[in-house]
Design an enzyme around this catalytic site. Structure first.
Site, short mmCIF file in Angstrom:
data_model
loop_
_atom_site.label_atom_id
_atom_site.label_comp_id
_atom_site.label_asym_id
_atom_site.label_seq_id
_atom_site.Cartn_x
_atom_site.Cartn_y
_atom_site.Cartn_z
N ILE A 79 17.06 -10.96 1.33
CA ILE A 79 16.13 -9.92 1.10
C ILE A 79 15.92 -9.95 -0.33
CG2 ILE A 79 15.54 -7.35 1.18
CD1 ILE A 79 17.62 -7.68 3.74
N THR A 112 15.67 -13.40 -4.02
CA THR A 112 16.71 -12.98 -2.89
C THR A 112 18.01 -12.58 -3.22
OG1 THR A 112 17.11 -14.85 -1.71
CG2 THR A 112 15.04 -13.72 -1.35
N ASP A 113 18.89 -11.66 -2.38
CA ASP A 113 20.21 -11.39 -2.23
C ASP A 113 20.90 -12.39 -1.54
OD1 ASP A 113 19.67 -10.36 0.00
OD2 ASP A 113 19.76 -8.16 -0.77
N ALA A 114 22.01 -12.19 -1.38
CA ALA A 114 22.80 -13.14 -0.48
C ALA A 114 22.18 -12.99 1.28
CB ALA A 114 24.35 -12.59 -0.39
#
Length: 132
Positions: A20, A15-17
């Site tokens: 997601i 995931t990103d920050a």
């Protein structure tokens, strides 16, 4: 043909920050499912061959809904067509019954010099049997 399904759990590294799944990781999920589909067909260790290899020739990805950390996904593989040197798959990512992403993937078979070659007959036969 029955559609092949492969479960994948989303981890924090996917995931990103914002929590997601990063867009490029969808392609990794599709790749894992394709590898396991070939293994299920009886094509184990195709990546360790010396006289042929499969490469992605074309991929089109559509992102429908976000995928979040800890989601349990089903990634599917369905054969759309098979020619002498390439085959095309429809792949989808679902959470429960919700479609999250889809891809059309064309793979080509190459020889040692990275030139197109016929798909080995036993693999071609397995793929053709999967075409609906």
């Amino acid at each position: 043909m029955t559609t092949f399904q492969f479960p994948i759990r989303v981890y924090i590294e996917d995931t990103d920050a914002g929590g997601i799944v990063y867009h490029a990781n969808h392609i990794r999920y599709f790749e894992r499912a394709r590898t396991e589909w070939l293994r299920a067909l009886g094509v184990a260790h195709y990546w360790d061959q010396h006289d042929y290899s499969f490469v992605v020739h074309e991929i089109t990805v559509q992102y429908h809904k976000p995928i979040f950390m800890d989601n349990l996904l089903d990634v599917t593989v369905h054969v759309s067509s098979c020619k002498s040197v390439s085959f095309t798959l429809q792949q989808n990512i679902y959470r429960d019954a919700m479609l999250l992403a889809s891809a059309t993937v064309t793979l080509a078979c190459l020889d040692q010099q990275l030139k197109p070659r016929r798909i080995p007959e036993f693999i071609h036969d397995l793929i053709v049997k999967s075409v609906s």
